[in-house]
Design an enzyme around this catalytic site. Structure first.
Site, PDB file in Angstrom:
ATOM      1  N   GLY A  18       0.829  -1.200   0.000  1.00 15.55           N
ATOM      2  CA  GLY A  18       0.000   0.000   0.000  1.00 15.55           C
ATOM      3  C   GLY A  18       0.861   1.247   0.000  1.00 15.55           C
ATOM      4  N   ARG A  79       0.974  -5.055  -5.737  1.00 19.60           N
ATOM      5  CA  ARG A  79       1.200  -6.329  -5.071  1.00 19.60           C
ATOM      6  C   ARG A  79       1.554  -7.332  -6.170  1.00 19.60           C
ATOM      7  NH1 ARG A  79      -0.851  -4.921   0.042  1.00 19.60           N
ATOM      8  NH2 ARG A  79      -2.211  -3.165  -0.316  1.00 19.60           N
ATOM      9  N   ASP A 110       5.363  -5.052   6.117  1.00 18.90           N
ATOM     10  CA  ASP A 110       5.976  -6.344   6.456  1.00 18.90           C
ATOM     11  C   ASP A 110       5.925  -7.345   5.298  1.00 18.90           C
ATOM     12  OD1 ASP A 110       3.287  -6.665   6.799  1.00 18.90           O
ATOM     13  OD2 ASP A 110       3.390  -7.129   8.941  1.00 18.90           O
ATOM     14  N   THR A 133       4.325   2.750   5.608  1.00 18.21           N
ATOM     15  CA  THR A 133       2.928   2.324   5.691  1.00 18.21           C
ATOM     16  C   THR A 133       2.207   3.254   6.644  1.00 18.21           C
ATOM     17  OG1 THR A 133       1.434   0.674   6.657  1.00 18.21           O
ATOM     18  CG2 THR A 133       3.713   0.573   7.357  1.00 18.21           C
ATOM     19  N   ASP A 135      -0.103   2.515   8.652  1.00 14.99           N
ATOM     20  CA  ASP A 135      -0.671   1.835   9.823  1.00 14.99           C
ATOM     21  C   ASP A 135       0.205   1.843  11.075  1.00 14.99           C
ATOM     22  OD1 ASP A 135      -2.969   1.203   8.461  1.00 14.99           O
ATOM     23  OD2 ASP A 135      -2.231  -0.755   7.796  1.00 14.99           O
ATOM     24  N   ASP A 137       2.306  -0.262  11.969  1.00 10.37           N
ATOM     25  CA  ASP A 137       2.266  -1.600  12.572  1.00 10.37           C
ATOM     26  C   ASP A 137       3.531  -2.415  12.322  1.00 10.37           C
ATOM     27  OD1 ASP A 137       1.873  -1.843   9.878  1.00 10.37           O
ATOM     28  OD2 ASP A 137       0.279  -3.337  10.018  1.00 10.37           O
ATOM     29  N   ARG A 179      -6.234  -2.536  10.042  1.00  9.05           N
ATOM     30  CA  ARG A 179      -6.856  -3.851  10.081  1.00  9.05           C
ATOM     31  C   ARG A 179      -6.347  -4.656  11.279  1.00  9.05           C
ATOM     32  NH1 ARG A 179      -9.488  -5.032   5.403  1.00  9.05           N
ATOM     33  NH2 ARG A 179      -8.132  -3.669   4.223  1.00  9.05           N
TER      34      ARG A 179
END
Lengths: 330, 330, 330, 330
Positions: A18, A79, A110, A133, A135, A137, A179
Site C-alpha cells: 500500500g 502487489r 511487512d 505504511t 498503519d 504496525d 486492520r
C-alpha cells in the site's frame, strides 16, 4: 552480517504494498544519497512486479526534483503474486545481474520485507528496508513513514464531522484504517477529542462503549464521536445497529467510513523528515555492509532490525496513551 | 409586498435543516447589522424547534466574535416535526409575541423556506431567508452559502485519492453529496480532473461511462476517478458491481463514500463573503419592508425571490459546464 | 474581427508575467481542447522570452496529466524585455513560421495582453488571452484565474494571526498583495473578519482608521486586525509608526507582510473550474475566428473583451462590498 | 522532592509567554484530569498578570469543550513585568490564599519556568510546568507543544513559495522564527527540500552558502530556497544584499519573512497528543507530590526536569539532521 568488500556501485530502489505519504521523500533521499556517494541509483517501477518485469530506470539528482511534497509514490506500487514464485524470483535475479545491481532499498510494510528476506537469502543479495505504511504496525521503529500524515488527515476529517455533529447533537461512528493495529484510531481519537476509541487490541471495548452511552444519555452531552479501527471485532454498521436498538430513543446516529483519503495527500513535515533520514541511512547502511535489515528510528536515533524480527513481531500498543484517552474524554 | 411603517426593533435569527459552512458568518452578519442599525438581535437555538420551545437569546456584537471562520452553526440546527403542526406554529407565534419580535431571518434550504412561508402568511409576520446549504439546489441565487466550501472539501479529498489511485492504477468510484442536484459532483469533477461525473440530472450517463471504460481499457490510462452524486439512479456499489462483471479483468475498482465531512470545515472565503453580504442585506430588506423573500446573489448583485418561487422551482444544471467536463477529461 | 477560413491546425500556449494558481489548469484545458478538436498543441516555455528563444514543445493529452492541482506554471513564466524590441518580435515571428503555428493562447495579466496586441497586429496573427493573475485587476471578467486561491491563502494566514492576536490583545497590520487594486484586501478583509481594510482606491481611509482606533481604544476590544493593500499610500511600517506615536499607550502593534506565499499553492476549485472553462473557450474562440480578445466570465457566461479595452480600463471596486465590510466590523 | 500529604483540592492553570498551537489542548487536559480526579480546576487568564490581578475562573469539564483544535490560548497570555517585582509576587500569593489553591500548572517557555521557580520557592508552593513554545528550545523534552504545528505551517508556506520560485527561476530567502535556536529552520528546511539552511548554532554557514551559490551558478538549477532562522548573524535583507552584490547577474533574489503566521493555526495531531499527555501527567505529578519540575516527553516516555535545569540548559541541535540536510540538498 558480512561486511561488503567494496562500496556498492549501483543501488536500486522500489516501493511495494500500500502506498503511504512520504514514500516520495524516501525515494528522493535514497537517490540523492547515492549521487552524493557516487553510487548510481536505479528506480524500479511498480514494486516487485517491475523488479520481475525489468522496469528499471537509471536516475540522477534531478529525477527526484519537486517530489518531496507529493503524496503517493512516483515509482508506483503493486502487489505481486509472481514474486512469490520461483520463476518470478529467478526473473528478478536475472534483472539484477543484467543491470549489475549491487544492492536494493525496498520501501513498504511487512509483506515487502518478507519478500526481501527470501530474495536476499536465496541469492545472497543485499537489501535494506524502509518502513513505509500508514498503519504504524511495524516492529523496530517508533513511527513508520506515512503514519503522521494519515493521522492528521483523519483528525482534519473528524474536526469537520464534529462541526456537523455538534450542530445537530448526533452520535457519529467513524471508521478509520488499521486492520491489525489501532494506532491510527488511538492517535486520531486523542487528537480529535473523540469520546470513544475502539481498537482490535482491546477486548470488550464495545461493552465499555455501551456503558458509557448508558451513563451519558442521562446527562446532557451535545454530540459524541466514536472512532473505530477497521480491524475492530464489530463493523461500524453492526455497532450503529446495536446502538440504535438499545439507545435509539436517546441518540441519533450516523456512520462515516473515511476510506482511501487516508492513504493520500501531501506528506506532513514529520514524515518528510523521517523519510529523508531513513533514505540517507539506508544507503549508508548498504555502504557499511548491512543487509537484510530494516532501518528505523527509535528514541530519535536510527536503529536496525533484522527483517526476520521486523516481520515476526508486532509493535505494542501504548497503554499510557489509552489511559490518557480515557481521562480526557470524561 | 407591504412597506412596514416603522423599522423593526427586534429581529430574530435561526438556522434550520442541514448545517452548512458559512452559516456562522451569516449569523454574525445578521447580528452585527442589527447592532449597526440599532435593532436588537435575538439568536434562536435549534431551528424551528427552538422557535417553538422558546430558546431565544438576546445578542450583541460580541456574541458573534470569532465565529466567522468556524464550521457548523453556533445556533445549532434541527429538523422539527412539530413546526408542521398547528400547535407547534401557535407556540412559536406566542414566543414571537412574548419577545416582541418584529421579524425573523431564517438560514437554510427549501424546507426552511416552506416553513417560513406558511408561518409568515398565517400570522402576517415578516420573514426573510438566506440560502444556506451545501447542495446549491436553491432557485434564486447563483450560489448557496456552503457550496464553495463543500466543493473544495470534495476536491481536496479527491486529490488525495488520486495520489493512491495513481500509485496503484486503480478505478475509483467516489460518492459525493447531492440527492436531487449534481452541482457538487459537476464542480468537484471538473476541479479534481475526474474522468467521469454521474449526476441525477442526466439520463443514460451510466451507458456513457461503460462506453468510455470500454474505449480506454484498450489504451493505457494509469488511473480513473468517477464522481457519483448520491442521487444518481445507481448507487456506487451497484456501479462497482457492474463494472466488475464487465471489466473485472481490466480494472481494479475501489469505492469511497465521502459522507459527512462534506458538511463541515472552516468556510472558504467565498462562503464567508457571500454569507456576510446576504446577512447584511437580509436585515436591510426587513428594514425596507420586504417579507417572505429569499435574498440571493445573481450576477454579483443582490436579488430577492419570493419564498413560493424559491421552493417550487429548481436551479438548472449548467450545460456549458457539463460540456467543459467532457472536453477536458479526454 | 475576421472569420478565419479554416480551423487552426496548431495552437501554441504560454504563461507570462507573475504566476498565479490555476495557470496549470488553464494550460491543461487549452492542450486537452486542442486534442479534442484535432489541433496540435504546442507549449511555449518561459513566456515571451521562450517565444523568442524557440522554447516550443509539442504536447499531447498526457503532457498535462496530474497538473490541475499544482500551483505555479509548468510552462514557467518570465518577464521579457526583448519582446518589447523589434528584433525580439521578429525572432518570435520567425518561430511562429518555423513551427507553422496558426494561433496562440496567452495566459497572464495586462502586460501580457499589451504584448499580445502589438504582436498580433504587427503580424496579422491570431491571439486569445486568458486573465491569469492573483490581483483580479483585469477589466472584462468578474474574476481572474488565481484570485480566489490567493484570497483564501490570505484568509488562512490571517485566521492564524488572529489566534495569536487574540491571545495577546494585539493590533496587527497585515500587508497583502495588490499594487494597483484592493480586491485581495477587501475580499480577505471581509473573509477574515478584519476590523479595517486600507486600499489604494479609497482616499482618507487612514484618517478613518485613526478615528476608529480613537473610538475603540475607549471601549474594550480584545484584538484588532488591519489589512493593508501594498498599493496603499502609506506603507504598513509608516502606519505602525504613526499608530505607535498616537496610540502607543493603548495598543501593542505588530506588522506582517504576507509576501510571495500569496502567489503559490494548490489552486482552489473555483480557480480550477474558471481556468478549465476559459481554456476550452479560448481554443473554441480561435476556431471561430476570434482574435485579439481576452476571454472572461461575467455573470456566469463567457464573454470576450478586446485586448485594447482589457488593458486600458480597470475593473471598478465593488462599493457594495466596502459597505458590507464597514457594517460587520462594528 | 517532598511527597504531599494529601491530594490537591484545587489546581490552577495558566499560559504565559508567546502563545503556541496546542496550548488549548494542554489546558483542556489539565482541566479534564482535575475533574477526573475530583480536583477543582481554576483557569487563570492572561498569564502571570492575571495571577496578580485575580483573573481566576472556576472551571468544569464543559468549560474546555471544543477547544482542542483551536489555535492560540483561550486563557490568553501576556508578559508581566509586575511578576518580577516583590509586590507583584505578593499580590499573586494573596490570590492563591484567597482561592485556596493547592498547586499550579504553568504552560509556556523558559521565562515562564523562571518565574514559576522563584514563586514556588519563595512561598513553598507546588508548580509543575508544561513546555509550550513553537521554538523547541527547552531542555528536558524531545519536543515542545507547538513545534510540530509551526514547522508544518512553515513547510506549507515554503511549498507555496516554491511554486512561484520554480515558475520564475528565483532565489528566495525565507526568514523563519527561532531567535536562539535553529530547530524550526532545520526541520522545515529538510521538510521543504530547501537548498540551504542558516541557523544561529552554526558559524560560517554564510560562507558555505556563498560557495554553494558559486558552484551551482555554473550548472543549471531552476530555483533555490534558503531558510534563515531569525537568530542568524546576518538578517535576510543583509544576505540578499550581499548575494545581489556578488551574484546579481546570475540570481534574481526575493525575501519573505513568514512572521506571526507561525504562531497560530489549528494544532496538528502530534501537538494535540503531546499536549494531552503532558496535561494529564502534570496533574498526576502534582498529586504525587512533584513540584518545581517541567514535565516533558523523551524517547516516548514522560520525564521530569527541574525548573532550574530546564531554564539553564539548552537542547542541542541534532547534528545527524544537519548532515541529512546537506546530503539531500545536493
Amino acid at each position: 552480517m558480512a561486511k561488503q568488500e567494496k562500496n556498492p556501485d549501483k543501488i536500486g530502489v522500489l516501493t511495494s504494498g500500500g502506498d503511504a505519504p512520504g514514500m516520495n521523500a524516501a525515494i528522493r533521499a535514497v537517490v540523492r544519497s547515492c549521487v552524493y556517494y557516487d553510487i548510481t541509483p536505479y528506480g524500479i517501477y511498480q514494486g516487485y512486479q517491475g523488479f520481475i518485469d525489468d522496469k528499471f530506470e537509471k536516475m540522477e539528482a534531478g529525477s527526484v526534483k519537486h517530489i518531496i511534497h507529493q503524496g503517493g509514490t512516483v515509482l508506483k506500487s503493486a502487489r505481486s503474486a509472481d514474486f512469490r514464485t520461483d520463476q518470478g524470483m529467478e526473473k528478478a535475479w536475472k534483472n539484477v545481474q543484467k543491470h549489475d545491481l549491487d544492492a536494493l532499498v525496498v520501501i513498504g510494510g511487512d509483506g515487502t520485507f518478507s519478500g526481501a528476506l527470501e530474495f536476499g537469502e536465496r541469492y545472497d543479495f543485499s537489501i535494506v528496508g524502509i518502513p513505509g505504511t500508514i498503519d504504524n504496525d511495524i516492529f523496530g521503529t517508533d513511527f513508520t513513514v506515512g503514519f503522521d500524515t494519515a493521522v492528521n488527515t483523519v483528525v482534519e476529517a473528524v474536526d469537520k464531522i464534529r462541526d456537523t455533529a455538534t450542530s445537530h447533537n448526533r452520535l457519529f461512528f467513524i471508521e478509520v484504517m488499521g486492520r491489525d493495529a489501532g494506532f491510527i484510531a488511538v492517535y486520531s481519537g486523542i487528537g480529535a477529542g473523540a469520546e470513544e476509541v475502539l481498537i482490535p487490541e482491546i477486548d470488550r471495548d464495545v461493552d465499555k462503549l455501551f456503558q458509557s452511552l448508558e451513563r451519558t444519555s442521562q446527562r446532557k452531552k451535545s454530540s459524541r464521536l466514536v472512532i473505530v479501527a477497521e480491524g475492530e471485532s464489530k463493523s461500524v454498521f453492526e455497532l450503529e445497529d446495536e446502538v440504535q436498538q438499545r439507545f435509539g430513543d436517546r441518540y441519533e446516529t450516523k456512520v462515516t467510513i473515511l476510506g482511501h483519503v487516508q492513504r493520500g495527500g501531501r506528506p506532513n513535515t514529520a514524515d518528510r523528515v523521517l523519510a529523508s533520514r531513513l533514505g540517507v541511512r539506508s544507503v549508508e547502511a548498504l555502504m557499511n555492509g548491512r543487509r537484510n535489515v530494516m532501518v528505523g528510528v527509535r528514541n530519535r536515533s536510527v536503529t536496525f532490525t533484522d527483517f526476520k524480527k521486523a516481520t515476526e513481531r508486532k509493535p505494542e500498543m501504548d497503554d499510557a496513551l489509552l489511559r490518557i484517552a480515557d481521562i480526557i474524554s470524561i
